[in-house]
Enzyme design. Structure first.
Site, short mmCIF file in Angstrom:
data_model
loop_
_atom_site.label_atom_id
_atom_site.label_comp_id
_atom_site.label_asym_id
_atom_site.label_seq_id
_atom_site.Cartn_x
_atom_site.Cartn_y
_atom_site.Cartn_z
N TYR A 23 0.80 -1.24 0.00
CA TYR A 23 0.00 0.00 0.00
C TYR A 23 0.83 1.29 0.00
N GLU A 78 -9.24 -7.00 3.70
CA GLU A 78 -8.46 -8.07 3.07
C GLU A 78 -7.93 -9.03 4.14
N TYR A 138 -13.71 -17.36 -7.62
CA TYR A 138 -12.55 -17.68 -8.47
C TYR A 138 -11.32 -17.90 -7.63
N TYR A 192 -9.17 -17.31 -12.19
CA TYR A 192 -10.08 -18.16 -12.98
C TYR A 192 -11.24 -18.63 -12.08
N GLY A 238 -19.87 -17.60 -24.37
CA GLY A 238 -18.48 -18.07 -24.44
C GLY A 238 -18.01 -18.64 -23.13
N VAL A 239 -16.78 -18.26 -22.75
CA VAL A 239 -16.19 -18.84 -21.53
C VAL A 239 -16.83 -18.26 -20.27
N ILE A 252 -19.43 -18.93 -19.28
CA ILE A 252 -20.26 -20.02 -18.73
C ILE A 252 -19.69 -20.58 -17.42
N THR A 253 -18.38 -20.37 -17.15
CA THR A 253 -17.72 -21.13 -16.07
C THR A 253 -18.37 -20.97 -14.68
N PRO A 254 -18.59 -19.73 -14.18
CA PRO A 254 -19.20 -19.66 -12.84
C PRO A 254 -20.63 -20.17 -12.83
N PHE A 290 -17.10 -9.39 -14.31
CA PHE A 290 -16.25 -9.11 -15.47
C PHE A 290 -15.05 -10.05 -15.43
C1 LIG Z 1 -12.84 -12.85 -11.90
C2 LIG Z 1 -12.28 -13.46 -13.17
C3 LIG Z 1 -12.59 -14.75 -13.51
C4 LIG Z 1 -12.12 -15.28 -14.70
N1 LIG Z 1 -12.48 -16.56 -15.04
C5 LIG Z 1 -12.06 -17.08 -16.21
C6 LIG Z 1 -12.46 -18.40 -16.59
O1 LIG Z 1 -13.19 -19.09 -15.89
N2 LIG Z 1 -11.99 -18.89 -17.78
C7 LIG Z 1 -11.17 -18.14 -18.58
O2 LIG Z 1 -10.76 -18.65 -19.63
N3 LIG Z 1 -10.80 -16.88 -18.24
C8 LIG Z 1 -11.20 -16.35 -17.08
N4 LIG Z 1 -10.79 -15.09 -16.71
C9 LIG Z 1 -9.83 -14.37 -17.57
C10 LIG Z 1 -8.41 -14.78 -17.19
O3 LIG Z 1 -8.10 -14.30 -15.90
C11 LIG Z 1 -7.36 -14.22 -18.16
O4 LIG Z 1 -7.52 -12.82 -18.24
C12 LIG Z 1 -7.45 -14.86 -19.53
O5 LIG Z 1 -7.24 -16.24 -19.45
C13 LIG Z 1 -6.40 -14.23 -20.47
O6 LIG Z 1 -5.14 -14.42 -19.89
P1 LIG Z 1 -3.85 -14.72 -20.78
O7 LIG Z 1 -2.66 -14.63 -19.90
O8 LIG Z 1 -4.04 -15.95 -21.58
O9 LIG Z 1 -3.87 -13.53 -21.80
P2 LIG Z 1 -3.08 -12.15 -21.67
O10 LIG Z 1 -1.61 -12.37 -21.76
O11 LIG Z 1 -3.59 -11.46 -20.50
O12 LIG Z 1 -3.57 -11.46 -23.00
C14 LIG Z 1 -4.94 -11.16 -23.25
C15 LIG Z 1 -5.01 -10.46 -24.61
O13 LIG Z 1 -4.29 -9.23 -24.57
C16 LIG Z 1 -3.24 -9.23 -25.52
N5 LIG Z 1 -2.04 -8.70 -24.83
C17 LIG Z 1 -1.32 -9.29 -23.85
N6 LIG Z 1 -0.33 -8.50 -23.43
C18 LIG Z 1 -0.42 -7.37 -24.17
C19 LIG Z 1 0.32 -6.18 -24.22
N7 LIG Z 1 1.34 -5.97 -23.38
N8 LIG Z 1 -0.06 -5.27 -25.14
C20 LIG Z 1 -1.11 -5.46 -25.96
N9 LIG Z 1 -1.84 -6.56 -25.94
C21 LIG Z 1 -1.51 -7.51 -25.07
C22 LIG Z 1 -3.02 -10.68 -25.91
O14 LIG Z 1 -2.57 -10.79 -27.25
C23 LIG Z 1 -4.39 -11.26 -25.75
O15 LIG Z 1 -5.19 -11.04 -26.89
C24 LIG Z 1 -11.27 -14.53 -15.54
C25 LIG Z 1 -10.93 -13.22 -15.17
C26 LIG Z 1 -11.43 -12.69 -14.01
C27 LIG Z 1 -11.07 -11.28 -13.64
C1 HEM Z 2 -6.38 2.51 -1.89
C2 HEM Z 2 -5.68 1.76 -2.73
C3 HEM Z 2 -6.21 0.97 -3.87
C4 HEM Z 2 -7.34 1.16 -4.63
C5 HEM Z 2 -8.39 2.25 -4.51
C6 HEM Z 2 -7.36 0.10 -5.62
C7 HEM Z 2 -8.35 -0.05 -6.57
C8 HEM Z 2 -8.42 -1.09 -7.46
C9 HEM Z 2 -9.47 -1.28 -8.43
C10 HEM Z 2 -10.65 -0.34 -8.63
C11 HEM Z 2 -9.22 -2.43 -9.08
C12 HEM Z 2 -10.07 -3.06 -10.19
C13 HEM Z 2 -11.00 -4.05 -9.55
C14 HEM Z 2 -11.80 -4.83 -10.59
O1 HEM Z 2 -11.28 -5.80 -11.13
O2 HEM Z 2 -12.88 -4.42 -10.90
C15 HEM Z 2 -8.00 -2.97 -8.55
C16 HEM Z 2 -7.40 -4.13 -9.02
C17 HEM Z 2 -6.11 -4.46 -8.69
N1 HEM Z 2 -5.32 -3.89 -7.73
FE1 HEM Z 2 -5.81 -2.34 -6.52
N2 HEM Z 2 -6.26 -0.69 -5.44
C18 HEM Z 2 -5.54 -0.20 -4.40
C19 HEM Z 2 -4.37 -0.70 -3.90
C20 HEM Z 2 -3.63 -1.69 -4.52
C21 HEM Z 2 -2.33 -2.11 -4.11
C22 HEM Z 2 -1.56 -1.59 -2.90
C23 HEM Z 2 -1.92 -3.07 -4.99
C24 HEM Z 2 -0.60 -3.78 -5.06
C25 HEM Z 2 0.48 -3.18 -5.50
C26 HEM Z 2 -3.01 -3.28 -5.92
C27 HEM Z 2 -3.02 -4.21 -6.94
C28 HEM Z 2 -4.11 -4.50 -7.73
C29 HEM Z 2 -4.09 -5.54 -8.75
C30 HEM Z 2 -2.94 -6.47 -9.08
C31 HEM Z 2 -5.35 -5.52 -9.36
C32 HEM Z 2 -5.83 -6.38 -10.54
C33 HEM Z 2 -5.29 -5.70 -11.79
C34 HEM Z 2 -5.41 -6.48 -13.06
O3 HEM Z 2 -6.48 -6.98 -13.41
O4 HEM Z 2 -4.38 -6.55 -13.74
N3 HEM Z 2 -4.02 -2.42 -5.62
N4 HEM Z 2 -7.55 -2.16 -7.56
#
Ligand SMILES: Cc1cc2nc3c(=O)[nH]c(=O)nc-3n(C[C@H](O)[C@H](O)[C@H](O)COP(=O)(O)OP(=O)(O)OC[C@H]3O[C@@H](n4cnc5c(N)ncnc54)[C@H](O)[C@@H]3O)c2cc1C
Ligand code: HEM
Length: 392
Positions: A95, A138, A191, A207, A268-269, A271-273, A384
């Site tokens: 933080y 948390e 997840y 996931y 699409g995917v 469907i999982t939850p 989402f």
């Molecule tokens: C709550 C939650 C539940 C989920 N549950 C599921 C589930 O049940 N099943 C499932 O399949 N997925 C699920 N997902 C999605 C999953 O977490 C991943 O986001 C997904 O599998 C894609 O990850 P990846 O590493 O394969 O792709 P990533 O590497 O994240 O890439 C995703 C896309 O972005 C592009 N990309 C990657 N890096 C870059 C970059 N630096 N610049 C530009 N483009 C880029 C890639 O080409 C690709 O098209 C869930 C997500 C959340 C938040």
């Molecule tokens: C007051 C402080 C913080 C606020 C208000 C905040 C807010 C948020 C919000 C709004 C999201 C998106 C949630 C969603 O998926 O809908 C998120 C995701 C996330 N946060 Fe924070 N956050 C805080 C602190 C932190 C800290 C300290 C860390 C660690 C360095 C962190 C790491 C992450 C990560 C890794 C995600 C998921 C990002 C992704 O999908 O790539 N956050 N947070």
């Protein structure tokens, strides 16, 4: 504690956050990843590149500033952030890093005219207040996971027990703890966080758990994303016996108990939850309307399983909608999921509890249709598969 004059200063930044919020959070992430590269692996870099995570954070910061007088109004937002943080194992020590970089970004993006010392001081106090709130929530979830039967804290090593191809794009992965112990129960819709190395780089992803399981394994079902790092690694590289780190289940998009008819609507995917929710709902005898949209039969996962379940449970009605059917595909409808189709497939609109998930345009449409059909907002639940942003 913020004093009244500090609250007023925070509120005075709302118009600026409305116009420059995303510029601010984009700059914030740039600073943080450059100055503190150790936090980079926590974040999905695709969500940075697409702008979704800076947008989600900007919406969060703006909501916080707007509700600085009434933090209880932030309830659902806080729950979403906390659960996402817990699934990715965000720790109290992270933080101060975010706080330092956020204040620097506020100063640099909003400019010296606006960001007087008093404004920066107010934001420093406001940040600490929010950080304390998130850290405490948390910590509660971490403690609850550790105390649960089969639960744990932090990373636990799991081995791939089974890999099952479900469609041309989706494969299921069954994970069993290496220590041979049980796994914690979860609420359908939750997840898990995964941590693994991909091409020498640490990555974390979440996931949904796609089956209730028997207390010894977790199942996730993963769509292969073109160019996706983790999904492709799982599909291509992982074989039975391979290990991975899992963080305990989390998530607030969960099936609420009740007797009202249930609509599980997915594309699409997404469907999982819904699969875990369906399994949990069936024994209660509750009516379930399971609506699934896919491009065509080749990418339609779990159809055989669902058809079998429906044959054994008269309270389950299922409907399939294919947008690009192939020759020989059989579906209940073709094209997109229209309001008329939803109305025909969901007969009890005043009582139905709807859970939906799929690509964002699909979700926006479903939300609109359900509202038009008179389904109250508090009976529409959605998740989402990435950072949350407003659907309208
Ligand atoms: C709550 C939650 C539940 C989920 N549950 C599921 C589930 O049940 N099943 C499932 O399949 N997925 C699920 N997902 C999605 C999953 O977490 C991943 O986001 C997904 O599998 C894609 O990850 P990846 O590493 O394969 O792709 P990533 O590497 O994240 O890439 C995703 C896309 O972005 C592009 N990309 C990657 N890096 C870059 C970059 N630096 N610049 C530009 N483009 C880029 C890639 O080409 C690709 O098209 C869930 C997500 C959340 C938040
Ligand atoms: C007051 C402080 C913080 C606020 C208000 C905040 C807010 C948020 C919000 C709004 C999201 C998106 C949630 C969603 O998926 O809908 C998120 C995701 C996330 N946060 Fe924070 N956050 C805080 C602190 C932190 C800290 C300290 C860390 C660690 C360095 C962190 C790491 C992450 C990560 C890794 C995600 C998921 C990002 C992704 O999908 O790539 N956050 N947070």
């Amino acid at each position: 504690m913020l004093d009244p004059s500090q609250r007023a200063l925070i509120k005075a930044t709302v118009p600026l956050l409305e116009s420059a919020g995303e510029a601010l959070t984009t700059h914030f992430y740039r600073i943080m990843f450059a100055e503190y590269p150790q936090v980079r692996p926590l974040f999905n870099q695709a969500h940075q590149a697409s702008g979704e995570q800076p947008r989600a954070l900007a919406e969060g910061v703006l909501a916080y500033a707007r509700h600085i007088d009434r933090l209880d109004a932030l309830g659902p937002l806080v729950a979403r952030i906390v659960n996402k943080h817990v699934a990715l194992q965000i720790q109290p020590a992270h933080y101060p890093i975010v706080g330092t970089c956020l204040l620097q970004a506020i100063r640099e993006v909003l400019g010296a005219d606006v960001t007087t010392d008093a404004v920066i001081d107010a934001w420093a106090v406001a940040y600490r207040q929010l950080a304390d709130l998130l850290i405490a929530s948390e910590d509660e979830l971490y403690a609850a996971s550790a105390a649960a039967l089969g639960g744990w804290r932090g990373a636990r090593r799991f081995l791939l027990a089974r890999k099952v191809v479900e469609s041309e794009e989706i494969t299921s992965f069954y994970w069993r703890p290496e220590d041979g112990g049980p796994v914690a129960a979860f609420i359908p819709g939750q997840y898990v966080g995964l941590r693994l190395q991909v091409e020498g780089e640490e990555m974390r992803r979440t996931y949904s758990l796609s089956a209730l399981g028997d207390g010894t394994t977790y199942r996730i079902s993963v769509k292969r994303e073109p160019g996706g790092k983790v999904s492709n690694a799982l599909h291509e590289r992982f074989v039975e016996g391979d290990g991975i780190d899992l963080f305990p289940p989390a998530g607030e998009f969960v099936l609420r108990p009740g007797s009202h008819p249930l609509a599980l609507i997915s594309a699409g995917v997404g469907i999982t939850p819904a699969l875990a929710m369906l399994e949990a709902a069936l024994p209660s005898g509750r009516a379930v309307h399971f609506i699934h949209c896919a491009r065509h039969g080749g990418v339609h996962a779990f159809r055989g399983w669902l058809d079998g379940v429906a044959a054994a449970h008269p309270q389950l009605r299922r409907f399939y909608c294919y947008s690009e059917p192939r020759d020989g595909d059989q579906a209940d409808a073709q094209g997109l999921l229209t309001r008329e189709r939803l109305a025909a497939w969901l007969p009890d609109l005043r009582r139905v509890e709807a859970y939906f998930l799929g690509p964002r345009p699909f979700m926006a449409q479903v939300k609109r249709h359900l509202r038009d059909l008179g389904v109250a907002d508090d009976r529409c639940h959605y998740e989402f598969f990435g950072p949350a942003t407003a659907l309208e």
